[in-house]
Write an enzyme that holds these catalytic residues in place. Structure first.
Site, PDB file in Angstrom:
ATOM      1  N   THR A 163      -5.305  -7.611  10.735  1.00 28.51           N
ATOM      2  CA  THR A 163      -5.612  -6.329  10.074  1.00 28.51           C
ATOM      3  C   THR A 163      -5.117  -5.145  10.895  1.00 28.51           C
ATOM      4  OG1 THR A 163      -7.544  -7.303   9.016  1.00 28.51           O
ATOM      5  CG2 THR A 163      -7.504  -4.894   9.200  1.00 28.51           C
ATOM      6  N   ARG A 198       2.807  -7.005   9.350  1.00 28.46           N
ATOM      7  CA  ARG A 198       2.180  -5.915  10.104  1.00 28.46           C
ATOM      8  C   ARG A 198       2.676  -5.868  11.544  1.00 28.46           C
ATOM      9  NH1 ARG A 198      -3.767  -7.294   7.601  1.00 28.46           N
ATOM     10  NH2 ARG A 198      -3.781  -5.828   5.846  1.00 28.46           N
ATOM     11  N   TYR A 258     -12.533  -2.439  -2.874  1.00 25.56           N
ATOM     12  CA  TYR A 258     -13.024  -2.469  -1.482  1.00 25.56           C
ATOM     13  C   TYR A 258     -14.551  -2.428  -1.403  1.00 25.56           C
ATOM     14  CZ  TYR A 258      -8.365  -1.990   0.677  1.00 25.56           C
ATOM     15  OH  TYR A 258      -7.079  -2.202   1.123  1.00 25.56           O
ATOM     16  N   ARG A 268      -1.831 -14.331   3.797  1.00 21.85           N
ATOM     17  CA  ARG A 268      -2.582 -13.724   4.906  1.00 21.85           C
ATOM     18  C   ARG A 268      -1.888 -13.992   6.246  1.00 21.85           C
ATOM     19  NH1 ARG A 268      -6.762  -9.999   4.072  1.00 21.85           N
ATOM     20  NH2 ARG A 268      -7.495 -10.601   6.142  1.00 21.85           N
ATOM     21  N   GLU A 270      -9.971 -10.184  -7.554  1.00 18.25           N
ATOM     22  CA  GLU A 270      -9.020  -9.065  -7.462  1.00 18.25           C
ATOM     23  C   GLU A 270      -7.930  -9.165  -8.539  1.00 18.25           C
ATOM     24  OE1 GLU A 270      -7.791  -9.214  -3.359  1.00 18.25           O
ATOM     25  OE2 GLU A 270      -9.786  -8.616  -2.654  1.00 18.25           O
ATOM     26  N   HIS A 312      -2.001  -5.361   1.409  1.00 18.53           N
ATOM     27  CA  HIS A 312      -3.270  -6.037   1.153  1.00 18.53           C
ATOM     28  C   HIS A 312      -2.969  -7.420   0.610  1.00 18.53           C
ATOM     29  CE1 HIS A 312      -7.271  -6.969  -0.341  1.00 18.53           C
ATOM     30  NE2 HIS A 312      -6.648  -7.447  -1.402  1.00 18.53           N
ATOM     31  N   PHE A 344     -15.156   3.429   7.964  1.00 19.56           N
ATOM     32  CA  PHE A 344     -13.778   3.670   7.513  1.00 19.56           C
ATOM     33  C   PHE A 344     -13.639   3.682   5.991  1.00 19.56           C
ATOM     34  CE2 PHE A 344     -14.138  -0.956   8.062  1.00 19.56           C
ATOM     35  CZ  PHE A 344     -13.579  -1.445   6.897  1.00 19.56           C
ATOM     36  N   ASN A 370      -1.650  -0.022   7.171  1.00 15.31           N
ATOM     37  CA  ASN A 370      -1.130  -1.314   7.622  1.00 15.31           C
ATOM     38  C   ASN A 370      -0.333  -2.051   6.542  1.00 15.31           C
ATOM     39  OD1 ASN A 370      -3.228  -2.026   5.996  1.00 15.31           O
ATOM     40  ND2 ASN A 370      -4.410  -3.086   7.564  1.00 15.31           N
ATOM     41  N   LYS A 429       0.828  -1.201   0.000  1.00 14.13           N
ATOM     42  CA  LYS A 429       0.000   0.000   0.000  1.00 14.13           C
ATOM     43  C   LYS A 429       0.873   1.267   0.000  1.00 14.13           C
ATOM     44  CE  LYS A 429      -3.840  -2.253   2.463  1.00 14.13           C
ATOM     45  NZ  LYS A 429      -4.682  -2.214   3.701  1.00 14.13           N
TER      46      LYS A 429
HETATM   47  O1  CDP Z   1      -6.768  -5.749   4.815  1.00 14.17           O
HETATM   48  P1  CDP Z   1      -7.592  -6.769   5.561  1.00 14.17           P
HETATM   49  O2  CDP Z   1      -8.269  -7.753   4.648  1.00 14.17           O
HETATM   50  O3  CDP Z   1      -6.802  -7.423   6.646  1.00 14.17           O
HETATM   51  O4  CDP Z   1      -8.750  -5.952   6.322  1.00 14.17           O
HETATM   52  P2  CDP Z   1     -10.215  -5.514   5.870  1.00 14.17           P
HETATM   53  O5  CDP Z   1     -11.125  -5.735   7.010  1.00 14.17           O
HETATM   54  O6  CDP Z   1     -10.587  -6.117   4.559  1.00 14.17           O
HETATM   55  O7  CDP Z   1     -10.070  -3.927   5.701  1.00 14.17           O
HETATM   56  C1  CDP Z   1      -9.483  -3.387   4.541  1.00 14.17           C
HETATM   57  C2  CDP Z   1      -8.561  -2.267   4.949  1.00 14.17           C
HETATM   58  O8  CDP Z   1      -9.336  -1.174   5.442  1.00 14.17           O
HETATM   59  C3  CDP Z   1      -7.600  -2.591   6.101  1.00 14.17           C
HETATM   60  O9  CDP Z   1      -6.455  -3.281   5.666  1.00 14.17           O
HETATM   61  C4  CDP Z   1      -7.272  -1.208   6.615  1.00 14.17           C
HETATM   62  O10 CDP Z   1      -6.329  -0.557   5.766  1.00 14.17           O
HETATM   63  C5  CDP Z   1      -8.621  -0.495   6.482  1.00 14.17           C
HETATM   64  N1  CDP Z   1      -9.428  -0.534   7.717  1.00 14.17           N
HETATM   65  C6  CDP Z   1      -9.531   0.623   8.478  1.00 14.17           C
HETATM   66  O11 CDP Z   1      -8.942   1.639   8.142  1.00 14.17           O
HETATM   67  N2  CDP Z   1     -10.310   0.613   9.622  1.00 14.17           N
HETATM   68  C7  CDP Z   1     -10.985  -0.487   9.995  1.00 14.17           C
HETATM   69  N3  CDP Z   1     -11.742  -0.464  11.093  1.00 14.17           N
HETATM   70  C8  CDP Z   1     -10.881  -1.657   9.230  1.00 14.17           C
HETATM   71  C9  CDP Z   1     -10.095  -1.659   8.087  1.00 14.17           C
HETATM   72 MG    MG Z   2      -9.767  -7.515   3.279  1.00 14.76          MG
END
Ligand code: CDP
Ligand code: MG
Length: 136
Positions: free
Chosen positions: A92, A103, A49, A86, A127, A116, A57, A113, A9
């Protein structure tokens, strides 16, 4: 063989951590089969997304992922490569991510973080088609 989408990212690119992050995946034994530095546009970010549309968010994550270039890549490995990636990424929220994960070792912020990775075989397929439509 199996493929998954990985994005270093904008924070990872800005912090000059592309090599560190992709190096960890390469040392694990995974192969980068496509990749480039590109600034993700808003429309692509929203499609990527889409599952998070309407969440509090959503605006922040779209602004973040589009603010400067990302390194977008296709990673190849054995069946279930998405799950290997993963696990290497960590939770996350970096505050919850185990030491030894990307992370957990390199980040502290929930939105910023670093990486992705697709969260299922179906997500990986969707994707990869979005970011690498001509890859076969
Ligand atoms: O990236 P990952 O699949 O682990 O998490 P996600 O739940 O799919 O969320 C996508 C991205 O949104 C995260 O990697 C964070 O960058 C952001 N995010 C955030 O800013 N605040 C949250 N409460 C959850 C996710
Ligand atoms: Mg995700």
């Amino acid at each position: 063989m199996d493929r998954t989408l990985v994005i270093v990212k904008p924070d990872g690119v800005e912090r000059r951590l592309i090599g560190e992050i992709l190096g960890r995946l390469e040392r694990r034994g995974l192969t980068i089969v496509a990749g480039d530095l590109r600034q993700i546009d808003e429309a692509t970010a929203k499609r990527h997304y889409a599952e998070h549309e309407g969440k509090p968010f959503f605006g922040d994550v779209i602004a973040f992922i589009t603010r400067s270039p990302s390194f977008v890549c296709a990673i190849e490995g054995p069946s279930g490569t998405w799950a290997i990636v993963r696990a290497a990424m960590g939770a996350t929220n970096p505050a919850d991510a185990a030491p030894g994960t990307i992370r957990g070792d390199l980040a502290t912020e929930l939105t910023e973080n670093l990486i992705h990775g697709s969260d299922s075989a179906a997500s990986a397929e969707r994707e990869l088609a979005l970011f690498f439509p001509t890859l076969r």
